[in-house]
Structures are given as structure tokens and as C-alpha cells.
Design an enzyme around this catalytic site. Structure first.
Site, PDB file in Angstrom:
ATOM      1  CB  SER A 160      81.894 102.091  32.823  1.00 16.28           C
ATOM      2  OG  SER A 160      82.841 101.117  33.167  1.00 16.28           O
ATOM      3  NE  ARG A 162      80.008 104.472  13.771  1.00 15.20           N
ATOM      4  CZ  ARG A 162      79.894 104.731  15.071  1.00 15.20           C
ATOM      5  NH1 ARG A 162      78.854 105.393  15.511  1.00 15.20           N
ATOM      6  NH2 ARG A 162      80.795 104.299  15.926  1.00 15.20           N
ATOM      7  CE  LYS A 206      73.994 103.430  21.967  1.00 12.66           C
ATOM      8  NZ  LYS A 206      75.097 102.468  21.982  1.00 12.66           N
TER       9      LYS A 206
END
Ligand code: NAD
Length: 328
Positions: free
Chosen positions: A36, A136, A115
Site C-alpha cells: 500500500s 518477467r 489477480k
């Protein structure tokens, strides 16, 4: 003049801090702040850059995907970039996305997906055989982790058809594997992992594939890499059905939605029920289904314009398995 200098100073500060957070998270699998806090700072930087495009640094974290690949692994150059996703934090952001999609394409049909909170991997099959698995990395170049990925049971070494195809998905650690792993680590006097995402990423970026094998990881495939139309597929839902037929595992909770209201219902349902899943999710991904519409919408340097990731509110993200703040 002072205001401009202040703003330039703040942009420099945000760039520096986000680079530090990003390196700890993407490259070391050891975040130093909760997600967050990272998301808040990223939002602030994006807002300033939108108002003042002259303050966008070429290597700003808003323009870059992930982190550099670790040197100990062989590098894999992705044939098509592995991008990130733009974020939505509330209903208004989702409605804005819907408006943009409709402006560009006329009408929109979406696929909503969970997700999964793990790490993105690419699997390359040649004539039906798994030949390479990669992370990735920075989106253009990832790490070759083929040996580790081959230990995951949901990844077949041979497909049901002898196709040459790249698929992409999320490798994750189910909650029960995570609890067991931390119990074992505790008994052995080792530091427990803060959350399943770090545990999964740490397990796959090991040089000894026996470690990955012992960690009971799993995968959900969520895309065909590159041009799925060459396989006669014209939508994302078709592509996922094809992936299932090939013997790979997709997430079955996905839903095709024909209105934004249906999308919002799906988001509300999973915001309420996500703790009942046996794996962690950190949001909902909404994707335009039709490939032609996806092409019309296109891409930014960092993410497709035809998809968006709704992130669950921060206070809820902190109620996870460990009774401590997530990711620290
Ligand atoms: P992202 O996590 O916002 O979204 C992109 C990723 O979502 C994809 O690469 C894929 O791996 C994943 N994903 C999971 N399910 C998917 C599905 N069904 N379809 C498509 N993709 C799916 O983007 P990111 O660039 O990977 O990471 C950014 C996020 O990571 C931030 O929002 C933040 O929460 C976290 N982060 C935290 C820190 C920290 O210090 N705590 C640092 C950097 C990033």
C-alpha cells in the site's frame, strides 16, 4: 519559482524511493514496505507526471516494468514484452476505464479474473514440449528458471497437441504450502517468509531446483504470449479455453461480463469472499475480451490499455495469514 523547485525535489525523491522499494521487492524478493505504501507513492508520482510531463524521468518507475534479472541466471529475451497492469483503486476508476474502452471500441465485453499474488512466468513450448520457462524480469529480459518451473505439477512437460506456443501465467504458493513451509522453517530456526508471494518468488529464483520442488508451488495460466490470432483464436476467453484443452491450468473463477455493473458485482463478490480461497489474491484483473478491440486500444510503455487491475483496499490486505503487516 519556489513551487516548481519544490515539485522537482519531490519528483526526484519519489523516483529514488520507488527505485529502492522496487529493487527490494522485484530483485531481492524482500520488500521493505507494505504494497500500500508503494502504491501510494506511485499514485502521487503518476499524478505529478500527468500534470507536468516535463518532469518524467526516462527511467521513472512509472515507465518501467519490474526489476533487473539476477546475474546468476541465464537471461531470456522475451519475444513480446511482458508488461505490467494499470491500477484501479475504486469504482470511479473502473467506470473511467469502461468509458475509455467504449470511446475507443464502441461496445465492450470484459473477462474478470482473480489477480493471483505470485510472480509472472512465461512458458515456451516447441512442438508441444516445454523448452523454456522464464520470469518477467524487466519486461524485456527475464531469468531462465526452466529447471525450477519443471518441478511444478500443474505445468505439463508435454501438451495435448504438438503446438509451438508461449503461455504466460502466475506461479504462486498455495496457503497450506506456505503455512507448512513456515512451520518447517520455524522448527529449523530459519526466518519465516512474510507472505506467500515472497515465498513463491524466492523459491523459483533458486539455483537448486530441489528447493523449488519441495515448496509445492502451483500455476494459473492467464494468457497466450504474443499473437494468439495465429492459433485461430479471436478472444481472450477463447484463448483461455484453448489453454485448458492443451492441458495447462487456468483459474476457473473467471467470468465474462457484458456490462460494467456485472464487473462491479464480481469485484464486490471477491472483495467479500477472497479469504475463502486457498491461495492469495491482491485484486481483480479486468480485460477486454475481443482481440480486435484490444488492438484498437493498444499499449502504453508499461501496460496494455485494454486491461486494468483493481487493487483491494490496503486495510483489508493486512488481514492475511500472518498476524503482522504484509510484506515487511
Ligand atoms: P501488478 O502486480 O500491479 O500487475 C501485473 C501483474 O499481475 C502481472 O505481471 C501478473 O504477474 C499479475 N497477475 C496476477 N493475476 C493476473 C491475471 N489474472 N491476469 C494478468 N496478470 C495477472 O504490477 P507489477 O508491476 O507486477 O507490480 C506492481 C505491484 O507490486 C504494486 O502495485 C505493488 O503492490 C507491488 N510492489 C510492491 C513493492 C513493495 O515495496 N511492497 C514494490 C514494488 C511493487
Amino acid at each position: 519559482m519556489d513551487d516548481v523547485l519544490e515539485l522537482e525535489k519531490r519528483v526526484a525523491e519519489l523516483n529514488k524511493t520507488l527505485h529502492e522499494y522496487g529493487r527490494a521487492y522485484y530483485e531481492l524478493d524482500a520488500p521493505i514496505v507494505p504494497d500500500s505504501e508503494y502504491d501510494e507513492k506511485m499514485k502521487e508520482l503518476l499524478a505529478i507526471e500527468e500534470e507536468h510531463p516535463d518532469l518524467i524521468y526516462p527511467d521513472s518507475p512509472t515507465q518501467r516494468v519490474g526489476g533487473a534479472p539476477l546475474e546468476v541466471f541465464n537471461k531470456v529475451v522475451h519475444r513480446h514484452p511482458m508488461l505490467s497492469l494499470a491500477n484501479a483503486f475504486n469504482e470511479e476508476d473502473l467506470k473511467d476505464f469502461d468509458r475509455r474502452v467504449k470511446e475507443a471500441t464502441g461496445n465492450a465485453v470484459y473477462v474478470c479474473e482473480l489477480k493471483i499474488d505470485g510472480l509472472a512466468v512465461s512458458l515456451q513450448y516447441e512442438n508441444g514440449r516445454l523448452v523454456q520457462g522464464a520470469t518477467r524480469g524487466d519486461g524485456s529480459v527475464g531469468e531462465d528458471i526452466t529447471a525450477n518451473l519443471k518441478t511444478i505439477r500443474s505445468i505439463p512437460h508435454k501438451l495435448n497437441e504438438s503446438l509451438t506456443i508461449e503461455v504466460r501465467g502466475e506461479a504462486y504458493m498455495p496457503k497450506n504450502s506456505f503455512v507448512k513451509l513456515n512451520e518447517d522453517r520455524d522448527e529449523a530456526g530459519e526466518v519465516p517468509f512474510a507472505n506467500p508471494r515472497n515465498a513463491a518468488a524466492g523459491s523459483l529464483r533458486q539455483l537448486d531446483s530441489k528447493v523449488a520442488e519441495s515448496r509445492n508451488l502451483a500455476t494459473f495460466i492467464y494468457a497466450v504470449g504474443g499473437d494468439a490470432e495465429v492459433y485461430g483464436l479471436d478472444s481472450h476467453s477463447d484463448a483461455l479455453n484453448k489453454v485448458d484443452e492443451l492441458g495447462l491450468t487456468t483459474n476457473k473463477e473467471r467470468k465474462r461480463c457484458t456490462t460494467i455493473e456485472e464487473v462491479l458485482e464480481y469485484v464486490a463478490y471477491w472483495t467479500e469472499n477472497r479469504l475463502n480461497l486457498d491461495y492469495e489474491i491482491d485484486g481483480i484483473v479486468i480485460k477486454v475480451d475481443n482481440f480486435e478491440s484490444q488492438e484498437q486500444l493498444g499499449y502504453t510503455a508499461k501496460s496494455p490499455k485494454w486491461a486494468i487491475a483493481y487493487k483491494f483496499p490496503a486495510e483489508e490486505v493486512h488481514t492475511q495469514l500472518l498476524d503482522i503487516e504484509l510484506s515487511v
